[in-house]
Scaffold this active site. Structure first.
Site, short mmCIF file in Angstrom:
data_model
loop_
_atom_site.label_atom_id
_atom_site.label_comp_id
_atom_site.label_asym_id
_atom_site.label_seq_id
_atom_site.Cartn_x
_atom_site.Cartn_y
_atom_site.Cartn_z
N GLU A 49 -5.74 4.42 -1.68
CA GLU A 49 -6.68 5.43 -2.25
C GLU A 49 -6.61 6.85 -1.46
O GLU A 49 -6.59 7.88 -1.86
CB GLU A 49 -7.83 4.82 -2.42
CG GLU A 49 -7.88 3.91 -3.32
CD GLU A 49 -9.23 2.86 -3.47
OE1 GLU A 49 -9.72 2.76 -4.66
OE2 GLU A 49 -9.60 2.53 -2.41
N HIS A 96 4.17 4.36 -21.01
CA HIS A 96 2.74 4.65 -21.45
C HIS A 96 1.55 3.37 -20.92
O HIS A 96 0.79 3.15 -21.52
CB HIS A 96 2.63 4.58 -22.89
CG HIS A 96 3.85 5.26 -23.50
ND1 HIS A 96 3.58 6.80 -23.76
CD2 HIS A 96 5.25 5.24 -24.06
CE1 HIS A 96 4.88 7.18 -24.51
NE2 HIS A 96 5.47 6.04 -24.61
N SER A 138 -16.05 -4.47 2.05
CA SER A 138 -17.36 -3.63 1.50
C SER A 138 -18.52 -4.07 2.37
O SER A 138 -18.65 -5.03 2.93
CB SER A 138 -17.48 -4.09 0.14
OG SER A 138 -18.89 -3.89 -0.34
N LYS A 165 -15.19 -8.40 -1.20
CA LYS A 165 -14.26 -7.33 -1.49
C LYS A 165 -13.19 -7.18 -0.46
O LYS A 165 -13.10 -7.44 0.58
CB LYS A 165 -15.01 -5.93 -1.73
CG LYS A 165 -15.72 -5.88 -2.87
CD LYS A 165 -15.18 -5.73 -3.90
CE LYS A 165 -14.52 -4.55 -4.44
NZ LYS A 165 -14.95 -3.36 -4.81
#
Ligand code: ARG
Length: 462
Positions: free
Chosen positions: A292, A158, A279, A285
């Site tokens: 992704e 969970h 970025s 970043k």
């Protein structure tokens, strides 16, 4: 002058331009040009062998097809939308090469068995390539797992800390998932390895063709038993897309965790610069774009599967033009899964494991609560009761900010005088992991066992 269409004999009107465009598949089915020539070569060799075509004609056709094959490999071939699809384009180019004798190639076959044959050859050729890539990814996982048998991390259920586990154990779980993918793609071969060639349009042919022979020339295990089934079966493509979808689902789960774990909050791993992006506005970043993208591309592969399932649903036997829609999704899935597997392998090979950070996360939680309950159960306290006792200790600990390992022995002995100093050893995450030695568990010995078995599978190319 309206263009002359290969099937144009019974038509009086020229085709509408938009209709011709809509009808044509050459823009995408040229992907199977090699397979189409291969299929034609096998067919004409069979026509020669069975004396359906005179050897002189067959030899001309063979030489012409071989020339096209060489041209295709060297510079590509000039395909035209006027010739609709790959089959008629190749035939038109063959006619340019050898003249009207090219028209004899289509004896005893139809585009319906031809396109199915091409598709079988296409899938058959890609399966071993995909399996090899998966094996290479599995090898990388084994190397990483070996380095991390004793790396302790929180195991989750969970998405909550559950019990500490070995990071090597975690990696080997993915090894097993990819092993099933390998086995599924290997099984895919059984249904891809059938030859539709010679089923003709739907009902077979009056020519005394030898389907076993053309199947053999193409390296197929055997011909389809039923001509209607041969031209209208796309199960092997659906199986491929389903296997590809399950594989992408596995990759996506691994990506999801990778994305979490390289975040500031987790900090369990750091991706290599070469597998990260920056970025354009935020200079600090370092983003896990590769993970992704793989996660994102999972959607398109699921779409490829859903698309073809929906196309096939409700199609009457035998061939229907709907089936021209079977190709783009298949090609897309192949082109998506191959780089996804490769990128995942590189990402896994180059990521840095922050072992201390992982283990640290197991020290300030209650993921050793099961250990304490198990310990109490060895002191003749029924497990249910032990569970209740530990639950209360956890509740108290949460309120006072005390971990189970910080509770003094005197307190423990109030619960049960049999509790001794060794309770603290049990509570150490590393000890907890090491002791979970049931078969397939996260205990170090078990993980080493899994790694040894995995190496054997890889060595035997299984
Ligand atoms: N381009 C067609 C396809 O991909 C080839 C088969 C055409 N057959 C036919 N009867 N129109 O499905």
């Amino acid at each position: 002058m309206p263009i002359k269409r290969m099937w144009g004999g019974r038509f009086e009107e020229a085709g509408d331009q938009l209709v011709n465009q809509f009808n044509a598949s050459i823009s995408f089915d040229q992907e199977m040009a090699h397979e189409d020539i291969e299929g034609s070569l096998a067919h004409v060799k069979m026509l020669k062998e069975t004396k359906i075509l005179p050897a002189t004609d067959a030899d001309k056709i063979i030489a012409g097809l071989e020339k096209l094959s060489a041209r295709l490999a060297k510079d590509g071939l000039p395909f035209s939308i006027d010739n609709e699809d790959i089959h008629m384009n190749i035939e038109a180019l063959l006619t340019e090469e050898i003249g009207p004798v090219a028209g004899k190639l289509h004896t005893g076959r139809s585009r319906n068995d031809q396109v199915a044959t091409d598709l079988h050859l296409y899938v058959k050729k890609r399966l071993p390539v995909i399996i090899d890539e998966l094996k290479a990814l599995q090898e990388e996982l084994v190397i990483k797992a070996e380095d991390n048998v004793e790396t302790i991390m929180p195991g989750y259920t969970h998405m909550q800390h559950a019990q500490p586990i070995s990071y090597g154990h975690y990696l080997m779980a993915y090894f097993q998932m990819f092993q099933r993918d390998v086995e599924r793609f290997a099984f895919n071969m059984k249904h891809a390895d059938l030859s539709p060639l010679g089923a003709a349009a739907l009902a077979g042919t009056t020519f005394p063709i030898d389907r076993q022979l053309s199947a053999k020339y193409l390296g197929f295990a055997k011909p389809y038993h039923n001509s209607l089934d041969a031209v209208s079966d796309r199960d092997f493509v659906l199986e491929f897309l389903s296997n590809a979808s399950i594989l992408m689902m596995h990759l996506s789960r691994l990506c999801e965790e990778t994305i979490y774990w390289c975040s500031y909050e987790f900090g369990y791993i750091e991706l290599a610069d070469s597998y990260s992006t920056g970025s354009s506005i935020m200079p600090q970043k370092k983003n896990p774009d590769m993970a992704e993208l793989i996660r994102g591309k999972t959607g398109r592969v699921f779409g490829d599967l859903m698309g073809l399932l929906t196309t096939m649903k409700g199609l009457p036997l035998a061939y229907n033009k709907d089936m021209q829609e079977d190709k783009e999704g298949l090609f897309d899935a192949v082109k998506t899964i191959l780089p996804s597997i490769k990128i995942m392998r590189g990402m896994m090979a180059t990521l840095k494991v922050k072992k201390d950070k992982m283990e640290h996360a197991t020290h300030h939680d209650f993921s050793n609560a099961t250990e304490l309950a198990d310990y109490l159960a060895t002191k003749e306290i029924p497990f249910r009761e032990a569970h209740e006792i530990v639950g209360e200790l956890v509740l108290k600990g949460l309120k006072t900010g005390t971990n189970l390992a910080d509770i003094p022995l005197a307190e423990y002995q109030k619960i049960n005088p049999q509790i001794e100093e060794d309770v603290y050893t049990c509570l150490q995450p590393k000890v907890a992991v090491e002791r979970r030695n049931s078969y397939g568990g996260t205990g170090f010995a078990q993980v080493r066992e899994q790694i040894a078995e995995a190496k054997e599978l890889l060595a035997n190319n299984k």
